[in-house]
Design a protein around this motif. Structure first.
Motif, PDB file in Angstrom:
ATOM      1  N   SER A   1       0.812  -1.215   0.000  1.00 50.15           N
ATOM      2  CA  SER A   1       0.000   0.000   0.000  1.00 50.15           C
ATOM      3  C   SER A   1       0.845   1.266   0.000  1.00 50.15           C
ATOM      4  N   GLN A   2       2.119   1.152   0.396  1.00 46.90           N
ATOM      5  CA  GLN A   2       2.954   2.346   0.476  1.00 46.90           C
ATOM      6  C   GLN A   2       4.429   1.977   0.343  1.00 46.90           C
ATOM      7  N   GLU A   3       5.159   2.820  -0.398  1.00 44.50           N
ATOM      8  CA  GLU A   3       6.615   2.692  -0.528  1.00 44.50           C
ATOM      9  C   GLU A   3       7.218   4.052  -0.247  1.00 44.50           C
ATOM     10  N   ASP A   4       8.108   4.129   0.734  1.00 42.03           N
ATOM     11  CA  ASP A   4       8.783   5.390   1.052  1.00 42.03           C
ATOM     12  C   ASP A   4      10.286   5.191   0.870  1.00 42.03           C
ATOM     13  N   PHE A   5      10.871   5.949  -0.048  1.00 43.35           N
ATOM     14  CA  PHE A   5      12.299   5.867  -0.329  1.00 43.35           C
ATOM     15  C   PHE A   5      13.045   6.908   0.500  1.00 43.35           C
ATOM     16  N   ASN A   6      14.193   6.508   1.036  1.00 44.43           N
ATOM     17  CA  ASN A   6      15.073   7.439   1.733  1.00 44.43           C
ATOM     18  C   ASN A   6      16.513   7.105   1.367  1.00 44.43           C
ATOM     19  N   GLU A   7      17.472   7.772   2.010  1.00 42.58           N
ATOM     20  CA  GLU A   7      18.879   7.565   1.643  1.00 42.58           C
ATOM     21  C   GLU A   7      19.390   6.175   1.999  1.00 42.58           C
ATOM     22  N   ASP A   8      18.739   5.474   2.931  1.00 46.01           N
ATOM     23  CA  ASP A   8      19.196   4.146   3.350  1.00 46.01           C
ATOM     24  C   ASP A   8      18.524   3.002   2.598  1.00 46.01           C
ATOM     25  N   GLY A   9      17.399   3.269   1.944  1.00 46.30           N
ATOM     26  CA  GLY A   9      16.674   2.206   1.258  1.00 46.30           C
ATOM     27  C   GLY A   9      15.197   2.524   1.153  1.00 46.30           C
ATOM     28  N   VAL A  10      14.375   1.521   1.398  1.00 44.94           N
ATOM     29  CA  VAL A  10      12.935   1.651   1.192  1.00 44.94           C
ATOM     30  C   VAL A  10      12.191   1.125   2.416  1.00 44.94           C
ATOM     31  N   ALA A  11      11.128   1.849   2.782  1.00 41.45           N
ATOM     32  CA  ALA A  11      10.210   1.379   3.818  1.00 41.45           C
ATOM     33  C   ALA A  11       8.911   1.004   3.112  1.00 41.45           C
ATOM     34  N   LEU A  12       8.468  -0.227   3.316  1.00 36.66           N
ATOM     35  CA  LEU A  12       7.241  -0.725   2.686  1.00 36.66           C
ATOM     36  C   LEU A  12       6.166  -0.928   3.734  1.00 36.66           C
ATOM     37  N   CYS A  13       4.926  -0.667   3.353  1.00 30.27           N
ATOM     38  CA  CYS A  13       3.777  -0.999   4.181  1.00 30.27           C
ATOM     39  C   CYS A  13       2.879  -1.880   3.317  1.00 30.27           C
ATOM     40  N   PHE A  14       2.442  -3.021   3.854  1.00 28.76           N
ATOM     41  CA  PHE A  14       1.630  -3.945   3.055  1.00 28.76           C
ATOM     42  C   PHE A  14       0.725  -4.774   3.950  1.00 28.76           C
ATOM     43  N   THR A  15      -0.264  -5.384   3.335  1.00 25.35           N
ATOM     44  CA  THR A  15      -1.104  -6.355   4.029  1.00 25.35           C
ATOM     45  C   THR A  15      -0.787  -7.728   3.457  1.00 25.35           C
TER      46      THR A  15
END
Length: 195
Positions: free
Chosen positions: A154-168
């Protein structure tokens, strides 16, 4: 295996000159169930009896019929078919012949059960909401494994270290998937079951 309806459905029958009309729909909250009852009730009818089950919450109403002869049989029809997240309304127009307590139980419960049998249903899958992080190099393989496990991102947030994912993901596979993610990222991922 618990099911819910995929769409509203209805059923109608005459029993000893009384007309019974049942309306059923999938609902996700008590407010939604009560709106459904308000929208489908016929205030010119003799009785508008209903029941709903949403997880551990349930309620029923006999609307003037003798106690336990209308709302409870409707709820029992819902439970007897392993349904959840469902609201059922049975409207009765009295035809002049008394049915007696047993007849009312059979009429309301039977009409509700027949309505639910006609409806299209789907299995309710218990979903867990998960957040996890990974490096850019692991993202493609990780997303592939998530899709294979039935996860919906449902969500992908990119930052300098990698990616944060939110999912079901189906709760039944969340534990195995956590191990898979740890193996893909060589233990460098963060994993949190939010709900």
């Amino acid at each position: 295996m618990t099911h819910t309806l995929t769409a509203p459905c209805s059923y109608q029958e005459d029993i000893k000159k009384s007309r019974f009309a049942a309306y059923a729909a999938p609902v996700s909250s008590v407010d939604e169930a009560m709106r459904f009852f308000a929208e489908h009730s016929d205030f010119e009818a003799t009785h508008n009896c209903w029941a709903y089950r949403i997880g551990q919450e349930y309620r029923f109403n006999d609307d003037g019929e003798p106690g336990g002869t209308a709302g409870r049989p409707i709820l029992q029809a819902i439970e007897g078919q392993d349904m959840d997240r469902v609201a059922v309304l049975v409207v009765r127009w009295y035809g002049g012949i008394k049915l007696g307590a047993g007849g009312l139980v059979r009429a309301y419960g039977g009409c509700a059960a027949n309505c639910l049998r006609l409806g299209d249903r789907t299995e309710i899958v218990d979903l867990a909401t998960v957040t996890c992080t990974c490096g850019f190099a692991d993202l493609a393989l990780l997303k592939s494994r998530l899709v294979q496990a039935g996860a919906v991102i449902s969500q992908e947030d990119f930052n300098e270290d990698g990616v944060a994912l939110c999912f079901t993901v189906p709760r039944s596979v969340a534990g195995d998937l956590e191990v898979t993610v740890a193996n893909i990222t060589r233990g460098r991922s963060a994993w949190d079951v939010v709900s």
